[in-house]
Write a protein that holds these residues in place. Structure first.
Motif, mmCIF file in Angstrom:
data_model
loop_
_atom_site.group_PDB
_atom_site.id
_atom_site.type_symbol
_atom_site.label_atom_id
_atom_site.label_comp_id
_atom_site.label_asym_id
_atom_site.label_seq_id
_atom_site.Cartn_x
_atom_site.Cartn_y
_atom_site.Cartn_z
ATOM 1 N N LEU A 119 -54.829 37.934 47.676
ATOM 2 C CA LEU A 119 -53.487 37.318 47.511
ATOM 3 C C LEU A 119 -52.544 38.219 46.873
ATOM 4 C CD1 LEU A 119 -55.202 33.773 46.017
ATOM 5 C CD2 LEU A 119 -53.743 34.109 47.949
ATOM 6 N N LYS A 120 -52.970 39.030 45.978
ATOM 7 C CA LYS A 120 -51.998 40.196 45.369
ATOM 8 C C LYS A 120 -51.342 41.014 46.511
ATOM 9 C CE LYS A 120 -51.803 43.955 42.222
ATOM 10 N NZ LYS A 120 -52.083 45.337 43.067
ATOM 11 N N SER A 162 -50.798 32.617 42.879
ATOM 12 C CA SER A 162 -52.055 31.896 43.314
ATOM 13 C C SER A 162 -53.134 33.157 42.943
ATOM 14 C CB SER A 162 -52.371 31.861 44.829
ATOM 15 O OG SER A 162 -51.627 30.844 45.239
ATOM 16 N N SER A 163 -52.813 34.330 42.812
ATOM 17 C CA SER A 163 -53.731 35.450 42.344
ATOM 18 C C SER A 163 -54.019 35.404 41.137
ATOM 19 C CB SER A 163 -53.009 36.862 42.697
ATOM 20 O OG SER A 163 -53.857 37.653 42.335
ATOM 21 N N ASP A 217 -56.316 32.401 40.116
ATOM 22 C CA ASP A 217 -57.789 32.808 40.579
ATOM 23 C C ASP A 217 -58.385 33.704 39.307
ATOM 24 O OD1 ASP A 217 -58.195 31.375 42.845
ATOM 25 O OD2 ASP A 217 -57.929 33.103 44.129
ATOM 26 N N ILE A 218 -57.637 34.788 38.859
ATOM 27 C CA ILE A 218 -57.986 35.485 37.800
ATOM 28 C C ILE A 218 -58.392 34.765 36.538
ATOM 29 C CG2 ILE A 218 -57.509 37.356 36.106
ATOM 30 C CD1 ILE A 218 -58.274 38.366 38.875
ATOM 31 N N LYS A 219 -57.305 33.755 36.080
ATOM 32 C CA LYS A 219 -57.746 32.996 35.052
ATOM 33 C C LYS A 219 -58.972 32.107 35.208
ATOM 34 C CE LYS A 219 -52.855 33.036 33.305
ATOM 35 N NZ LYS A 219 -51.661 32.092 32.969
ATOM 36 N N SER A 220 -59.310 31.421 36.500
ATOM 37 C CA SER A 220 -60.392 30.765 36.529
ATOM 38 C C SER A 220 -61.596 31.769 36.355
ATOM 39 C CB SER A 220 -60.396 30.454 38.125
ATOM 40 O OG SER A 220 -59.391 29.279 38.353
ATOM 41 N N LEU A 221 -61.594 33.156 36.930
ATOM 42 C CA LEU A 221 -62.665 33.951 36.534
ATOM 43 C C LEU A 221 -62.839 34.239 35.363
ATOM 44 C CD1 LEU A 221 -62.932 37.061 38.694
ATOM 45 C CD2 LEU A 221 -63.594 37.125 36.095
ATOM 46 N N LEU A 234 -59.399 41.543 33.906
ATOM 47 C CA LEU A 234 -58.422 41.801 32.899
ATOM 48 C C LEU A 234 -57.434 42.828 33.468
ATOM 49 C CD1 LEU A 234 -60.782 41.658 29.645
ATOM 50 C CD2 LEU A 234 -58.846 40.047 30.339
ATOM 51 N N LYS A 235 -57.742 44.014 34.028
ATOM 52 C CA LYS A 235 -56.881 45.040 34.494
ATOM 53 C C LYS A 235 -56.297 44.625 35.726
ATOM 54 C CE LYS A 235 -56.933 49.562 36.578
ATOM 55 N NZ LYS A 235 -57.732 50.636 37.147
ATOM 56 N N LEU A 236 -56.666 43.642 36.500
ATOM 57 C CA LEU A 236 -55.962 43.133 37.750
ATOM 58 C C LEU A 236 -55.087 42.207 37.206
ATOM 59 C CD1 LEU A 236 -55.222 42.817 40.799
ATOM 60 C CD2 LEU A 236 -57.335 41.374 40.823
ATOM 61 N N LEU A 237 -55.130 41.508 36.026
ATOM 62 C CA LEU A 237 -54.011 40.151 35.549
ATOM 63 C C LEU A 237 -53.055 41.253 35.009
ATOM 64 C CD1 LEU A 237 -53.641 37.325 34.991
ATOM 65 C CD2 LEU A 237 -54.673 37.774 32.834
ATOM 66 N N GLN A 238 -53.338 42.245 34.304
ATOM 67 C CA GLN A 238 -52.358 43.156 33.992
ATOM 68 C C GLN A 238 -51.279 43.644 34.872
ATOM 69 O OE1 GLN A 238 -54.120 46.287 31.699
ATOM 70 N NE2 GLN A 238 -54.197 45.083 29.644
ATOM 71 N N GLU A 239 -51.681 44.075 35.959
ATOM 72 C CA GLU A 239 -51.004 44.376 37.186
ATOM 73 C C GLU A 239 -50.223 43.425 37.514
ATOM 74 O OE1 GLU A 239 -53.715 46.186 39.818
ATOM 75 O OE2 GLU A 239 -54.598 47.582 38.718
ATOM 76 N N LEU A 240 -50.779 42.195 37.607
ATOM 77 C CA LEU A 240 -50.048 40.953 38.330
ATOM 78 C C LEU A 240 -48.972 40.582 37.377
ATOM 79 C CD1 LEU A 240 -53.285 38.970 39.588
ATOM 80 C CD2 LEU A 240 -51.484 39.706 40.805
ATOM 81 N N ASN A 241 -49.097 40.556 36.092
ATOM 82 C CA ASN A 241 -48.098 40.262 35.170
ATOM 83 C C ASN A 241 -47.028 41.128 35.211
ATOM 84 O OD1 ASN A 241 -49.337 37.798 34.223
ATOM 85 N ND2 ASN A 241 -50.672 39.105 32.731
ATOM 86 N N ARG A 242 -47.214 42.304 35.641
ATOM 87 C CA ARG A 242 -46.024 43.485 35.645
ATOM 88 C C ARG A 242 -45.423 43.126 37.150
ATOM 89 N NH1 ARG A 242 -49.921 46.930 33.265
ATOM 90 N NH2 ARG A 242 -50.534 47.977 35.239
ATOM 91 N N ALA A 243 -46.224 42.619 38.130
ATOM 92 C CA ALA A 243 -45.722 42.429 39.709
ATOM 93 C C ALA A 243 -44.518 41.788 39.718
ATOM 94 C CB ALA A 243 -46.781 42.079 40.365
#
Length: 299
Positions: free
Chosen positions: A263-264, A271-272, A275-279, A290-299
């Protein structure tokens, strides 16, 4: 005239033979409800129905439900070969290899001639050796000691003959067991796909996983194929596979993570993140998530 539990069981067996696993499971459920409503103890009959419904769950890839049914069947009639084998297969599909190993070894205590259990022990030994190294046995759960009485009494009668004492190999009706060949072939194809992934041949691995899924819809096969689709940059297909995996196992960590990755790439950041928050509700310290969530919050 209302259908009896035996009538419903036979109808369930017929649906299973036709590959209609959902309707078969519903018929077995109705038979179980009828036994409970009439107050009949019928431990063996209920155990058979639960084991048959577990076969439906396994065939549909609902492995956690399969485990639950097998647990209930084994509570009623301990050391039944069929629920032990089906639970082992479900554990294997869920990649819970130590539990699968224990169940396969338990089956061999009941009947050392069950080839499916020998094959399962061999597969689990290989998987555990790869995962945990030479000391893998130290991490196993305890293997129960099967009493002599269970070794001489066939505790999981055939679906068509509740109370029969014949070994499963010679039981007159084995409808749910007809899925065993397809399940075994599906597992082999999945393993071939896994080997191709290790070699970096994701395109060929997709073909193997696709063949496997035609025979048996299994959560791990969907997440494995999704991994290949990610490598091949086929992000929509990866999302679809992870969605199917989550239909079978709503909290599957790999499915949530890989769908979030896909999704990212599709720029569906909202949506991405969901999913990470559900995980993270399941695995709050998952470093990759956690790393992917950081990247998504910067996107």
């Amino acid at each position: 005239m209302a259908a009896s539990p035996s009538d419903l069981r036979r109808a369930g067996n017929e649906e299973f033979r036709r590959g209609q696993y959902g309707p078969a499971a519903e018929l077995y459920t109705r038979a179980l409800e009828l036994l409970e409503a009439t107050g009949e103890a019928a431990a063996e009959e209920r155990s058979v129905l639960l084991a048959n419904r577990a076969a439906c769950r396994l065939k549909d890839g609902a492995c956690s439900l399969c485990v639950a049914d097998c647990n209930s069947a084994l509570d009623l009639v301990p050391f039944g070969i069929k629920p032990l084998l089906r639970r082992a297969a479900a554990y294997e599909a869920l990649e819970r290899y130590p539990q699968a190993y224990v169940d396969y070894k338990t089956v061999l205590q009941v009947d050392c001639s069950v080839q499916a259990a020998h094959d399962g022990v061999n597969r689990m030994t290989k998987a555990l050796l790869e995962k945990d190294g030479v000391n893998w046995r130290q991490k196993l759960p305890p293997i129960p000691t099967v009493p002599i009485s269970a070794q001489t009494r066939w505790s999981a009668p055939s679906a068509g003959a509740p109370g029969a004492n014949a070994p499963p190999a010679t039981a007159p009706q084995r409808e749910p067991d007809k899925a065993a060949a397809n399940t075994e072939r599906a597992r082999t194809l999945k393993e071939e796909g896994n080997e191709l992934v290790k070699k970096g041949n994701h395109k060929k691995a997709v073909e193997k996983y696709s063949e496997s899924l035609k025979l048996n819809q299994e959560c791990a096969t969907y997440t494995n194929r999704a991994l290949c689709y990610l490598a091949l940059k086929q992000y929509k297909e990866a999302v679809e596979d992870c969605t199917e995996a989550l239909r079978l196992d709503p909290k599957n960590v790999k499915a949530l993570y890989r769908r979030a990755q896909a999704l990212k790439e599709l720029k569906d950041y909202k949506s991405s993140i969901a999913d990470i928050k559900s995980l993270l509700k399941t695995e709050p310290k998952n470093t990759a998530a956690l790393k992917l969530l950081q990247e998504l919050n910067r996107a």
